[in-house]
Design a protein around this motif. Structure first.
Motif, mmCIF file in Angstrom:
data_model
loop_
_atom_site.group_PDB
_atom_site.id
_atom_site.type_symbol
_atom_site.label_atom_id
_atom_site.label_comp_id
_atom_site.label_asym_id
_atom_site.label_seq_id
_atom_site.Cartn_x
_atom_site.Cartn_y
_atom_site.Cartn_z
ATOM 1 N N ALA A 2 0.706 -1.308 -0.039
ATOM 2 C CA ALA A 2 0.047 -0.124 -0.011
ATOM 3 C C ALA A 2 0.892 1.359 -0.335
ATOM 4 C CB ALA A 2 -1.205 -0.195 0.910
ATOM 5 N N GLN A 3 1.606 1.108 0.379
ATOM 6 C CA GLN A 3 2.624 2.547 0.553
ATOM 7 C C GLN A 3 3.456 2.787 -0.383
ATOM 8 O OE1 GLN A 3 3.602 3.446 3.956
ATOM 9 N NE2 GLN A 3 2.406 2.261 4.491
ATOM 10 N N LEU A 4 2.920 1.741 -1.483
ATOM 11 C CA LEU A 4 4.059 1.406 -3.015
ATOM 12 C C LEU A 4 3.535 3.074 -3.868
ATOM 13 C CD1 LEU A 4 6.221 0.771 -4.446
ATOM 14 C CD2 LEU A 4 4.100 -0.911 -5.639
ATOM 15 N N ARG A 5 4.474 3.802 -4.240
ATOM 16 C CA ARG A 5 3.386 4.579 -4.987
ATOM 17 C C ARG A 5 4.559 4.465 -6.369
ATOM 18 N NH1 ARG A 5 0.794 5.528 -2.283
ATOM 19 N NH2 ARG A 5 0.493 6.921 -0.295
ATOM 20 N N PRO A 6 4.222 3.906 -7.474
ATOM 21 C CA PRO A 6 5.183 3.263 -8.343
ATOM 22 C C PRO A 6 4.828 4.962 -9.636
ATOM 23 C CG PRO A 6 2.110 2.670 -8.672
ATOM 24 C CD PRO A 6 2.263 3.434 -7.196
ATOM 25 N N ARG A 7 5.857 4.424 -10.527
ATOM 26 C CA ARG A 7 6.208 5.495 -11.069
ATOM 27 C C ARG A 7 6.334 5.173 -12.367
ATOM 28 N NH1 ARG A 7 11.251 7.841 -13.524
ATOM 29 N NH2 ARG A 7 12.412 6.211 -11.568
ATOM 30 N N ALA A 8 5.248 5.747 -14.300
ATOM 31 C CA ALA A 8 5.372 5.691 -14.912
ATOM 32 C C ALA A 8 6.508 5.594 -15.391
ATOM 33 C CB ALA A 8 3.840 5.660 -15.200
ATOM 34 N N GLY A 9 6.997 4.697 -16.656
ATOM 35 C CA GLY A 9 7.881 5.279 -17.394
ATOM 36 C C GLY A 9 8.658 4.300 -18.362
ATOM 37 N N ASP A 39 10.908 -7.022 -5.859
ATOM 38 C CA ASP A 39 11.629 -6.613 -7.186
ATOM 39 C C ASP A 39 10.406 -5.954 -7.832
ATOM 40 O OD1 ASP A 39 14.049 -8.552 -7.064
ATOM 41 O OD2 ASP A 39 13.221 -10.045 -8.092
ATOM 42 N N PHE A 40 9.283 -6.541 -7.485
ATOM 43 C CA PHE A 40 7.855 -5.686 -8.192
ATOM 44 C C PHE A 40 8.313 -4.619 -7.421
ATOM 45 C CE2 PHE A 40 3.619 -4.598 -7.150
ATOM 46 C CZ PHE A 40 3.250 -4.371 -8.343
ATOM 47 N N GLN A 41 7.921 -4.152 -6.306
ATOM 48 C CA GLN A 41 9.058 -2.556 -5.869
ATOM 49 C C GLN A 41 9.805 -1.614 -7.315
ATOM 50 O OE1 GLN A 41 9.015 -2.107 -1.674
ATOM 51 N NE2 GLN A 41 8.117 -3.342 -1.027
ATOM 52 N N ALA A 42 10.955 -2.534 -7.488
ATOM 53 C CA ALA A 42 11.725 -1.683 -7.981
ATOM 54 C C ALA A 42 11.537 -1.969 -9.337
ATOM 55 C CB ALA A 42 13.162 -2.999 -8.276
ATOM 56 N N TYR A 43 10.339 -2.888 -9.797
ATOM 57 C CA TYR A 43 9.416 -2.948 -11.214
ATOM 58 C C TYR A 43 8.793 -1.700 -11.357
ATOM 59 C CZ TYR A 43 7.108 -4.144 -15.343
ATOM 60 O OH TYR A 43 6.064 -4.025 -16.148
ATOM 61 N N ALA A 44 8.011 -1.914 -10.106
ATOM 62 C CA ALA A 44 6.773 -0.557 -10.861
ATOM 63 C C ALA A 44 6.754 1.238 -10.250
ATOM 64 C CB ALA A 44 6.031 -0.704 -9.039
ATOM 65 N N ARG A 45 8.192 0.595 -8.874
ATOM 66 C CA ARG A 45 9.136 2.271 -9.536
ATOM 67 C C ARG A 45 9.482 2.311 -10.536
ATOM 68 N NH1 ARG A 45 10.697 0.975 -3.500
ATOM 69 N NH2 ARG A 45 8.836 2.207 -1.939
ATOM 70 N N GLY A 46 10.401 1.374 -11.463
ATOM 71 C CA GLY A 46 11.038 2.278 -12.515
ATOM 72 C C GLY A 46 11.779 1.962 -12.064
ATOM 73 N N LEU A 58 12.523 -9.582 -16.675
ATOM 74 C CA LEU A 58 11.200 -8.509 -17.179
ATOM 75 C C LEU A 58 11.726 -8.263 -18.543
ATOM 76 C CD1 LEU A 58 11.580 -6.420 -14.720
ATOM 77 C CD2 LEU A 58 9.561 -7.036 -15.232
ATOM 78 N N ASP A 59 12.314 -7.982 -19.301
ATOM 79 C CA ASP A 59 12.462 -8.339 -20.699
ATOM 80 C C ASP A 59 11.913 -9.395 -21.717
ATOM 81 O OD1 ASP A 59 13.597 -5.826 -23.227
ATOM 82 O OD2 ASP A 59 14.791 -7.532 -23.047
ATOM 83 N N GLU A 60 12.524 -10.308 -21.040
ATOM 84 C CA GLU A 60 12.494 -12.109 -21.590
ATOM 85 C C GLU A 60 11.368 -11.617 -22.147
ATOM 86 O OE1 GLU A 60 14.636 -14.837 -20.792
ATOM 87 O OE2 GLU A 60 12.810 -16.228 -20.293
ATOM 88 N N ARG A 65 8.452 -1.352 -20.941
ATOM 89 C CA ARG A 65 8.531 0.111 -22.523
ATOM 90 C C ARG A 65 9.565 0.113 -23.616
ATOM 91 N NH1 ARG A 65 5.819 5.481 -21.550
ATOM 92 N NH2 ARG A 65 3.825 3.672 -21.089
ATOM 93 N N ASP A 66 10.804 0.296 -22.814
ATOM 94 C CA ASP A 66 11.808 -0.213 -23.427
ATOM 95 C C ASP A 66 12.564 -1.146 -24.576
ATOM 96 O OD1 ASP A 66 14.504 1.367 -25.468
ATOM 97 O OD2 ASP A 66 15.725 1.028 -22.845
#
Lengths: 498, 168
Positions: A2-9, A39-46, A58-60, A65-66
């Motif tokens: 719930a603390q997670l602040r996702p960052r798009a990009g 790992d999920f938090q790192a992914y969601a935070r970009g 993730l890339d595989e 996005r990139d």
């Protein structure tokens, strides 16, 4: 979380759902990963470092996005949605409402044996066959239902003979199945059905006492008769030299409140009958089940506990060399692991009502689905889309109701589903939504079918996370589809029975 | 006499036990009108439903269960059901707009896949006088029909006279 602040990009489109201590992420094309919380938090935070192992994973799986590989995603989506163009392949013939058994939950609103006015006539059946053979699908299956189809056996025979003869000019891949309690079967009828390659299916509610309490014959021996004929039919398949692991009677279970504590006995009964699959279907709210629901219904949480117990036990049996699969699990796993869609009509988006299946009632009325004709028997004809005497094929499949159902069951416009990590593998049933929640769209947050679908997929992803090699091997086998080619009607008249 | 429904912010929902009805007052800017219609319509098998607009910024939905007698619990359930359906419909309305292209494309392909090409019998019955084939803007008309000129006049205008100089 719930603390997670996702960052798009940096992320491609993804949906997520906690699975035990992991987080399941799925993408647009249905690829998935189970990530640790970190790992999920790192992914969601970009904040995934390029060159890291997490970045590679993730890339595989096309989660970044990139470098997002559009053609690859398009190919996968095309494979998952291949059914969209296919047209109606399942054609249900309700040859009579008359039934020799009285089931406490009868969804079909059966009629007494003297109600001969609920029999489908030969002319009606012929018109229905004409429509079936106009289907755009090159593969068509005519499924005989009821009531008890053997009560109107003459019309069953007539449909098989007429459809087979007419199909010689049309050239579809034609199959017949019959859902029967077998109590009216005899050796002569069995000879004919086997000679005409009619696949036989039945209902088994579990051990004898439970089955006989729920499915009543005047003689009180419904279970004994069904079991006798299941064994006899399997014997006949063996005599024909057919592989018994592929050719055997399939049975369906209807789960009532009384079934829930008997998960082990139910599985053992199926295994004892030589069945290789068990479909743990929950109760539907159609037909008599609506009236008896106070006695038969249960919270879906209890059903899911039953499901987990039963499938855990089935996995245990598989590990010991006993081959038995659970149908819901097999359907979901085929999508999750295989990336293809087995075209189960209620577990696809859009669902198959009218565009994947049609139901022909005894009186010639045509419905989008089996549930549609069940609702009609309860006095609501909302799902009626034509009549065999008056309607052209394109009027039926192009009916505004069919269009409305295709839109309503498209999960891309469904609240909840749109954000659900199980969206690529799931589906909704408009008739169920309509009956239980008042609209063909339904509300997934308090929808019983949605709760079941989510609960089953939660269970499957927990198993995938555990990664037990024995279980993975079983899952792999459950997703291997082996076609039963013997049941395809021969195109050459020389291959037809005398 | 109407009394406010407990657990709901004041002024948003009230029940009239004597009349067997409940009413919900909505912020008109919060719920799109199609969602209000759709959610209200879901209840009409169970209740009589009346919509009105007590002020410019409010929409009021009054529901009266068809089956009598009505208990306070019935009314509360109906209001709850309506509130949930309103949210679902408003959200779906937004999603339908956001994902319109995807939904339309899939639906069109599914319908085309199921219907197939029209047969000769279908075409024979096709109504070619259908309104969709009317041409109010004259798009299908020829230049001559549209401007009242003969083909010869048009030809004369379109082609340079034989003695004109070649610009090249």
């Amino acid at each position: 979380m719930a603390q997670l602040r996702p960052r798009a990009g940096t992320q491609a489109l993804f949906r997520f759902r906690p699975v035990r201590d992991k987080v399941l992420v799925t993408n647009l094309e249905g690829r998935w990963l189970l990530l640790s919380q970190e790992d999920f938090q790192a992914y969601a935070r970009g904040e995934v470092a390029p060159g890291s192992e997490l970045h590679r994973r993730l890339d595989e799986a096309n989660f970044m996005r990139d470098g997002y590989r559009v053609p690859e995603a398009a190919d996968r989506i095309r494979a998952r949605k291949s059914f969209v163009h296919a047209g109606p392949n399942l054609h249900m013939f309700v040859v009579t409402l008359r039934c020799n058994e009285t089931c406490v939950y009868c969804h079909a609103s059966r009629a007494n044996l003297d109600a001969v006015h609920t029999d489908m006539g030969k002319e009606t059946a012929e018109r229905a066959v004409d429509l079936v053979l106009q289907s755009t699908s090159p593969f068509v299956t005519i499924e005989f239902q009821g009531g008890e189809p053997l009560v109107n056996y003459e019309v069953v025979q007539h449909v098989v003979e007429t459809a087979t003869a007419k199909n010689r000019e049309v050239g579809k891949q034609l199959e017949f199945t019959m859902v029967s309690n077998f109590a009216l079967l005899d050796e002569e009828r069995l000879d004919w059905l086997i000679a005409h390659r009619v696949q036989l299916c039945t209902s088994v509610d579990g051990p004898e006492a439970l089955h006989n309490a729920q499915r009543k014959l005047p003689t009180g021996d419904a279970h004994q008769r069904t079991v006798h004929w299941v064994r006899r039919i399997n014997e006949r398949y063996r005599e024909l030299g057919l592989d018994p692991t592929l050719y055997h009677v399939e049975a369906l279970l209807t789960t009532t409140r009384a079934t829930l504590p008997m998960w082990k006995e139910v599985v053992d009964t199926y295994v004892g009958l030589g069945c290789r699959s068990l479909f743990l279907r929950p109760l539907d709210p159609f037909g008599f089940a609506e009236r008896t629901r106070r006695r038969l219904e249960y919270p879906r949480g209890e059903y899911l506990e039953f499901y987990r117990n039963a499938v855990d036990y089935m996995l245990e049996l598989n590990a010991r060399g006993v081959e038995i699969l659970e149908r819901y699990a097999a359907i979901f796993l085929t999508k999750i692991l295989g990336g293809s869609d087995p075209n189960f009509l209620d577990l696809r988006s859009p669902a198959g009502a009218g565009i994947g299946a049609l139901a022909y009632d005894y009186d010639g009325r045509i419905y989008t689905c089996d549930e549609g004709r069940m609702l009609a028997a309860m006095g609501d004809r909302s799902f009626e889309i034509g009549h065999v005497e008056r309607s052209r094929y394109r009027e039926i499949t192009g009916h505004p109701t069919v269009r409305a159902l295709a839109i309503a069951t498209n999960l891309d416009a469904q609240p909840d589903c749109i954000h659900c990590s199980y969206q690529p593998y799931c589906g909704t049933n408009a008739a169920f939504n309509y009956k239980t929640q008042g609209s063909i769209f339904g509300r997934m947050r308090d929808n019983a079918v949605c709760a079941v679908h989510k609960g089953i997929q939660d269970y499957l992803f927990e198993k995938l996370d555990e990664g037990d090699p024995q279980v993975m091997q079983t899952f792999e086998r459950w997703t291997t589809i082996r076609p039963r080619e013997h049941f395809i009607q021969p195109a050459d008249p020389a291959g037809a029975p005398p | 006499m109407s009394t406010p429904l407990t657990d709901v912010p004041e002024g948003l929902a009230e029940v009239d036990e004597r009349e067997g009805s409940a009413s919900v007052s909505l912020d008109a800017t919060l719920y799109p009108l199609p969602a209000v219609y759709a959610a209200s319509y879901v209840l009409i098998d169970r209740a009589y439903v009346l919509l009105d607009r007590p002020s410019d910024d409010r929409i009021r939905i009054t529901v009266m269960p068809k089956q009598l007698p009505v208990s306070p619990q019935d009314l509360r359930s109906l209001v709850g059901e309506l509130a949930n359906e309103l949210l679902a419909c408003a959200f779906r309305h937004q999603l339908t707009q956001d994902n319109r292209v995807v939904v339309e494309t899939v639906t069109m392909q599914a319908m085309a896949g199921a219907m197939g090409a029209p047969s000769l019998a279908d075409l024979a019955d096709f109504d070619f006088t259908d309104e969709a084939l009317d041409d109010p803007l004259g798009i299908a008309q020829s230049w001559e029909e549209r401007h009242g000129k003969t083909a010869l006049e048009s030809k004369g205008q379109a082609e340079p006279p034989p003695d004109a100089e070649d610009p090249a």
